[in-house]
Design a protein around this motif. Structure first.
Motif, PDB file in Angstrom:
ATOM      1  N   UNK A 143       0.855  -1.185   0.000  1.00  0.00           N
ATOM      2  CA  UNK A 143       0.000   0.000   0.000  1.00  0.00           C
ATOM      3  C   UNK A 143       0.892   1.236   0.000  1.00  0.00           C
ATOM      4  N   UNK A 144       0.721   2.093  -1.014  1.00  0.00           N
ATOM      5  CA  UNK A 144       1.550   3.287  -1.178  1.00  0.00           C
ATOM      6  C   UNK A 144       0.677   4.529  -1.238  1.00  0.00           C
ATOM      7  N   UNK A 145       1.226   5.615  -0.722  1.00  0.00           N
ATOM      8  CA  UNK A 145       0.537   6.898  -0.842  1.00  0.00           C
ATOM      9  C   UNK A 145       0.761   7.508  -2.227  1.00  0.00           C
ATOM     10  N   UNK A 146       1.836   7.111  -2.890  1.00  0.00           N
ATOM     11  CA  UNK A 146       2.152   7.604  -4.235  1.00  0.00           C
ATOM     12  C   UNK A 146       2.095   6.432  -5.207  1.00  0.00           C
ATOM     13  N   UNK A 147       1.076   6.406  -6.053  1.00  0.00           N
ATOM     14  CA  UNK A 147       0.876   5.254  -6.946  1.00  0.00           C
ATOM     15  C   UNK A 147       1.958   5.131  -8.004  1.00  0.00           C
ATOM     16  N   UNK A 148       2.708   6.201  -8.270  1.00  0.00           N
ATOM     17  CA  UNK A 148       3.752   6.163  -9.294  1.00  0.00           C
ATOM     18  C   UNK A 148       4.980   5.373  -8.845  1.00  0.00           C
ATOM     19  N   UNK A 149       5.048   5.016  -7.574  1.00  0.00           N
ATOM     20  CA  UNK A 149       6.224   4.313  -7.056  1.00  0.00           C
ATOM     21  C   UNK A 149       6.142   2.799  -7.222  1.00  0.00           C
ATOM     22  N   UNK A 150       4.994   2.279  -7.665  1.00  0.00           N
ATOM     23  CA  UNK A 150       4.855   0.828  -7.790  1.00  0.00           C
ATOM     24  C   UNK A 150       5.896   0.240  -8.743  1.00  0.00           C
ATOM     25  N   UNK A 151       6.176   0.943  -9.829  1.00  0.00           N
ATOM     26  CA  UNK A 151       7.126   0.430 -10.827  1.00  0.00           C
ATOM     27  C   UNK A 151       8.527   0.288 -10.233  1.00  0.00           C
ATOM     28  N   UNK A 152       8.950   1.257  -9.447  1.00  0.00           N
ATOM     29  CA  UNK A 152      10.290   1.199  -8.860  1.00  0.00           C
ATOM     30  C   UNK A 152      10.368   0.246  -7.670  1.00  0.00           C
ATOM     31  N   UNK A 153       9.216  -0.077  -7.072  1.00  0.00           N
ATOM     32  CA  UNK A 153       9.230  -0.958  -5.914  1.00  0.00           C
ATOM     33  C   UNK A 153       9.434  -2.424  -6.307  1.00  0.00           C
ATOM     34  N   UNK A 154       9.138  -2.782  -7.546  1.00  0.00           N
ATOM     35  CA  UNK A 154       9.349  -4.164  -7.988  1.00  0.00           C
ATOM     36  C   UNK A 154      10.823  -4.558  -7.898  1.00  0.00           C
ATOM     37  N   UNK A 155      11.732  -3.835  -8.590  1.00  0.00           N
ATOM     38  CA  UNK A 155      13.148  -4.214  -8.459  1.00  0.00           C
ATOM     39  C   UNK A 155      13.699  -3.977  -7.066  1.00  0.00           C
ATOM     40  N   UNK A 156      13.161  -2.998  -6.348  1.00  0.00           N
ATOM     41  CA  UNK A 156      13.653  -2.721  -4.995  1.00  0.00           C
ATOM     42  C   UNK A 156      13.410  -3.916  -4.079  1.00  0.00           C
ATOM     43  N   UNK A 157      12.217  -4.501  -4.139  1.00  0.00           N
ATOM     44  CA  UNK A 157      11.885  -5.642  -3.281  1.00  0.00           C
ATOM     45  C   UNK A 157      12.631  -6.908  -3.704  1.00  0.00           C
ATOM     46  N   UNK A 248       4.149 -11.976 -11.743  1.00  0.00           N
ATOM     47  CA  UNK A 248       3.268 -10.866 -12.134  1.00  0.00           C
ATOM     48  C   UNK A 248       3.617  -9.661 -11.258  1.00  0.00           C
ATOM     49  N   UNK A 249       3.800  -8.523 -11.890  1.00  0.00           N
ATOM     50  CA  UNK A 249       4.200  -7.329 -11.156  1.00  0.00           C
ATOM     51  C   UNK A 249       3.014  -6.550 -10.618  1.00  0.00           C
ATOM     52  N   UNK A 250       3.332  -5.434  -9.985  1.00  0.00           N
ATOM     53  CA  UNK A 250       2.290  -4.558  -9.462  1.00  0.00           C
ATOM     54  C   UNK A 250       1.480  -3.963 -10.607  1.00  0.00           C
ATOM     55  N   UNK A 251       0.186  -3.898 -10.418  1.00  0.00           N
ATOM     56  CA  UNK A 251      -0.707  -3.302 -11.414  1.00  0.00           C
ATOM     57  C   UNK A 251      -0.836  -1.812 -11.117  1.00  0.00           C
ATOM     58  N   UNK A 252      -0.577  -0.940 -12.107  1.00  0.00           N
ATOM     59  CA  UNK A 252      -0.739   0.509 -11.874  1.00  0.00           C
ATOM     60  C   UNK A 252      -2.178   0.824 -11.471  1.00  0.00           C
ATOM     61  N   UNK A 253      -2.326   1.626 -10.445  1.00  0.00           N
ATOM     62  CA  UNK A 253      -3.651   1.965  -9.921  1.00  0.00           C
ATOM     63  C   UNK A 253      -3.997   3.410 -10.276  1.00  0.00           C
ATOM     64  N   UNK A 254      -5.217   3.597 -10.748  1.00  0.00           N
ATOM     65  CA  UNK A 254      -5.702   4.942 -11.051  1.00  0.00           C
ATOM     66  C   UNK A 254      -6.535   5.501  -9.907  1.00  0.00           C
ATOM     67  N   UNK A 255      -7.383   4.658  -9.329  1.00  0.00           N
ATOM     68  CA  UNK A 255      -8.253   5.093  -8.236  1.00  0.00           C
ATOM     69  C   UNK A 255      -7.696   4.617  -6.902  1.00  0.00           C
ATOM     70  N   UNK A 256      -7.779   5.421  -5.877  1.00  0.00           N
ATOM     71  CA  UNK A 256      -7.257   5.024  -4.561  1.00  0.00           C
ATOM     72  C   UNK A 256      -8.038   3.861  -3.962  1.00  0.00           C
ATOM     73  N   UNK A 257      -7.338   3.031  -3.225  1.00  0.00           N
ATOM     74  CA  UNK A 257      -7.967   1.919  -2.514  1.00  0.00           C
ATOM     75  C   UNK A 257      -8.724   2.417  -1.290  1.00  0.00           C
ATOM     76  N   UNK A 258      -8.190   3.420  -0.672  1.00  0.00           N
ATOM     77  CA  UNK A 258      -8.802   3.980   0.526  1.00  0.00           C
ATOM     78  C   UNK A 258      -8.348   5.411   0.710  1.00  0.00           C
ATOM     79  N   UNK A 259      -8.956   6.134   1.622  1.00  0.00           N
ATOM     80  CA  UNK A 259      -9.980   5.671   2.576  1.00  0.00           C
ATOM     81  C   UNK A 259     -11.361   5.534   1.935  1.00  0.00           C
TER      82      UNK A 259
END
Length: 292
Positions: A143-157, A248-259
């Motif tokens: 869960x990220x506050x910035x959805x643009x970071x999902x792409x960089x989090x794949x190689x990081x993890x 399978x990598x992270x799927x880019x999200x357009x709409x927030x999951x929460x709140x």
């Protein structure tokens, strides 16, 4: 006979007490219902205030985005990966973003955008309780506050998991073994190619024997092909030495999951109504004391 009558009297007493108990509960419920009706305007007002507070908390809550990726392990026990991810999740939960940034090799600002991380084995329910889960796929939910970071989090993890000292050491050992075999095969293939050239285009006298054995060009070609196939397979193994691979990598999200607006409003209304009822009961209690 007296004993039977006594037992009948005891049973009747028990049922009478049960009836009194439920009757008292009924009276309490009726009393609360009457109080709510007599103070309904005040309770409605407090409930509306709770609704407003719920919307306010929703507006002030930072939106976050949740996505997941699936990873496949090599021949590694899943509990080792669980231990690594559990430590990372603990650091995220504690807000230790400086260490998280260092472990994931990302900036501290990016680390602060991580809200939560969960993980699970996909084959956990398919094995017996006393068995060890090895090389099974697992899922990381982030869960990220910035959805643009999902792409960089794949190689990081994946790099965080690969850089485990034990895993990295085993990978280097296997890499050296495969590279040595490839080097040896290349030398053998080169030697056979030289022999094929000499047999096909001899320079000077040729007696047709090598180390006392007659030269068969067909066998030379077969041996060369077999060695080349083995070399190709080893080179493919060299490309797949990673202990962790992304399925399978992270799927880019357009709409927030929460709140969730509905959840915040429902909680606000529920708490507002409860507070309103408590206030109404206190007012009714004070009024009864004054009248008495």
């Amino acid at each position: 006979m007296q004993q039977v009558d006594k037992d009948e009297i005891d049973v009747a007493e028990v049922f009478r007490n049960i009836g009194l108990f439920f009757n008292s509960i009924k009276k309490r419920i009726q009393y609360v219902f009457d109080v709510v009706l007599s103070h309904k305007l005040m309770i409605i007002g407090i409930t509306a205030l709770g609704l407003g507070v719920g919307y306010l908390t929703y507006s002030l809550t930072k939106p976050y985005y949740t996505s997941s990726m699936t990873l496949m392990l090599a021949n590694i026990r899943n509990e080792f990966i669980e231990d690594q991810l559990n430590k990372l999740s603990t650091m995220i939960g504690e807000g230790n973003y400086e260490v998280v940034a260092d472990r994931l090799d990302i900036s501290q600002a990016s680390a602060q955008q991580i809200k939560e991380m969960k993980f699970s084995n996909l084959d956990q329910d398919r094995i017996e309780e006393d068995s060890v889960l090895t090389g099974s796929p697992f899922r990381i939910e982030l869960s990220l506050y910035n959805r643009e970071l999902f792409e960089s989090m794949e190689p990081a993890l994946t790099n965080y998991l690969e850089n485990n000292r034990y895993f990295a050491k085993q990978k280097r050992i296997k890499q050296r073994q495969v590279e040595s075999m490839i080097s040896k095969l290349k030398g053998e293939i080169s030697s056979i190619d030289s022999m094929k050239t000499n047999v096909g285009s001899p320079r000077g006298p040729v007696n047709g024997f090598v180390y006392g054995q007659p030269i068969d060009p067909t066998n030379l070609y077969k041996e060369s092909i077999l060695m080349y196939k083995e070399q190709v397979e080893l080179e493919a193994d060299l490309e797949n030495l990673d202990n962790v691979e992304i399925v399978t990598g992270f799927v880019p999200k357009l709409l927030p999951t929460g709140p969730s607006l509905k959840r915040h409003l429902a909680i606000g209304v529920g708490l507002g109504f409860i507070v309103g009822v408590i206030v109404a009961l206190n007012l009714a209690k004070k009024r009864r004391k004054l009248l008495s």
